[in-house]
Design a protein around this motif. Sequence first.
Motif, PDB file in Angstrom:
ATOM      1  N   GLU A   1     -17.010  -5.084 108.914  1.00 54.38           N
ATOM      2  CA  GLU A   1     -17.381  -5.296 107.509  1.00 54.38           C
ATOM      3  C   GLU A   1     -16.907  -6.668 107.037  1.00 54.38           C
ATOM      4  O   GLU A   1     -17.645  -7.400 106.371  1.00 54.38           O
ATOM      5  CB  GLU A   1     -16.764  -4.197 106.641  1.00 54.38           C
TER       6      GLU A   1
ATOM      7  N   CYS B   1     -18.593 -10.804 105.697  1.00 55.45           N
ATOM      8  CA  CYS B   1     -18.260 -11.219 104.335  1.00 55.45           C
ATOM      9  C   CYS B   1     -18.293 -12.742 104.249  1.00 55.45           C
ATOM     10  O   CYS B   1     -17.396 -13.425 104.741  1.00 55.45           O
ATOM     11  CB  CYS B   1     -16.874 -10.684 103.973  1.00 55.45           C
TER      12      CYS B   1
ATOM     13  N   TYR C   1     -12.870  -6.947  95.687  1.00 61.24           N
ATOM     14  CA  TYR C   1     -12.724  -5.493  95.808  1.00 61.24           C
ATOM     15  C   TYR C   1     -11.986  -4.908  94.603  1.00 61.24           C
ATOM     16  O   TYR C   1     -12.384  -3.874  94.056  1.00 61.24           O
ATOM     17  CB  TYR C   1     -11.972  -5.147  97.094  1.00 61.24           C
TER      18      TYR C   1
ATOM     19  N   SER D   1     -16.042  -3.798  95.924  1.00 60.26           N
ATOM     20  CA  SER D   1     -16.762  -4.268  97.107  1.00 60.26           C
ATOM     21  C   SER D   1     -16.219  -5.629  97.509  1.00 60.26           C
ATOM     22  O   SER D   1     -15.974  -6.479  96.644  1.00 60.26           O
ATOM     23  CB  SER D   1     -18.262  -4.378  96.821  1.00 60.26           C
TER      24      SER D   1
ATOM     25  N   ASN E   1     -17.953  -7.745  98.998  1.00 62.61           N
ATOM     26  CA  ASN E   1     -19.094  -8.662  98.975  1.00 62.61           C
ATOM     27  C   ASN E   1     -19.587  -8.990  97.573  1.00 62.61           C
ATOM     28  O   ASN E   1     -20.721  -9.422  97.387  1.00 62.61           O
ATOM     29  CB  ASN E   1     -20.247  -8.095  99.811  1.00 62.61           C
ATOM     30  N   ASP E   2     -18.723  -8.785  96.596  1.00 54.77           N
ATOM     31  CA  ASP E   2     -18.995  -9.237  95.236  1.00 54.77           C
ATOM     32  C   ASP E   2     -18.134 -10.480  95.006  1.00 54.77           C
ATOM     33  O   ASP E   2     -17.698 -11.111  95.960  1.00 54.77           O
ATOM     34  CB  ASP E   2     -18.676  -8.119  94.240  1.00 54.77           C
TER      35      ASP E   2
END
Length: 457
Positions: free
Chosen positions: A389, A393, A419, A424, A426-427
């Motif tokens: 994951e 990123c 996070y 998340s 990926n924000d």
Amino acid sequence: MVHRYKNNGYNIVLDVNSGAVHVVDDIVYDVIPYLEQDGETPASIRDSLAGKYPEEEIKAAMDECQELKENGLLFTEDRYRPAIEDFKKRPTVVKALCLHIAHDCNLACQYCFAEEGEYHGRRALMSFEVGKKALDFLIANSGSRRNLEVDFFGGEPLMNWQVVKDLVRYGREQEKIHNKNFRFTLTTNGVLLNDEVMEFCNREMGNVVLSLDGRKEVHDKMRPFRNGKGSYDLIVPKFQKFSDSRNQQKYYVRGTFTHYNLDFSEDVLHYADLGFKQVSMEPVVAQPEDDYAIREEDIPKICEEYDKLAKEMIKREKEGRGFNFFHFMIDLSGGPCVYKRLSGCGSGTEYLAVTPWGDFYPCHQFVGNEKFLLGNVDTGIVHTEIQDEFKCCNVYAKEKCQKCFARFYCSGGCAANSYNFHGSINDAYDIGCELERKRVECAIMIKAALADEEKGE
């Protein structure tokens, strides 16, 4: 993608994908947005600007922009996006560890994400055996990479000083056996700093981070002892002696500014007035309910402070009193780093944090969150799906990064902040993004101003 802005009397144009920076006159600055728009023709551009500039000057500006485009310095395409899928499949090579040598601290900093060193858990000191296994893991998982990094972190690492020294000694022994080169670093609040520690660090530590929040009243408010007494008077003379002993190189005095000191440029200049040449000042990252948290309404004031600091740094540099500010240190000569734009910060893949009992987490800010527990020094990485994951990123995985001109300088920002605020990795942490954009603009302006000064000499 092109970003234009005005700062301190300069018209600056950044070609985002190539990293090329141009300081331009007013007419080129005004022509560029028309050239980016679909459907615009030379005739329509001349018509749009006819009331402002003579026709021959408009044509000359368009010709200049076209030449820059043909030379790959303006309106360039992103050549690296297609490579991201193959990059995600790269083997995992670990190059750096953050060793939490002490989950304990002798200060009680108000904003500490580590909860005075406890990290949502228990106070503990790392044993030599756990640290040894961590170094062995790093060597075994570093592939062909020769240069490795180990940061002694906490809490306060000097509370476990003997183990720090023992691990450095062990690392030096292993260098010869495995043809590796360790770069050791240390982060300290300075309370236990003494001549023996300084001498050892000057011999063995590639970098040392010294925690100081600026002016005495600011520092003592946020970084007191547990009895409430401030720590400024104790540590500042030690830091001055230490930084001089390192010839004002290979260290940082690092602070954190909060809602309480939005005039943080004064704290940075206070560092410089104390004689420090390598300085950093980070915005606190805190939940909105914390009274010291940076708020959205604080952003204009913070941006003003970055502008104020940038102008003063230019002035002092010209006077021979210059200093380095971490967030304004950008290398513009080679363009954005291709590897960094693809890999992000490297947390969870190239960089891991290790707790005193040997657990692996993606970075120090994830420590204590069991969702991100990767494994430990005895088992190695067990939850490879978490690594996978983090391997994905990067700026191309984050929607907010797609239209951001600064994305290749921050590589998508901090996964932990993302996070903690959005659930998340990926924000992106929105306040952090706003401040990063401003810092990049100031950093480029400083380069332009100093280059302008050199031309005039």
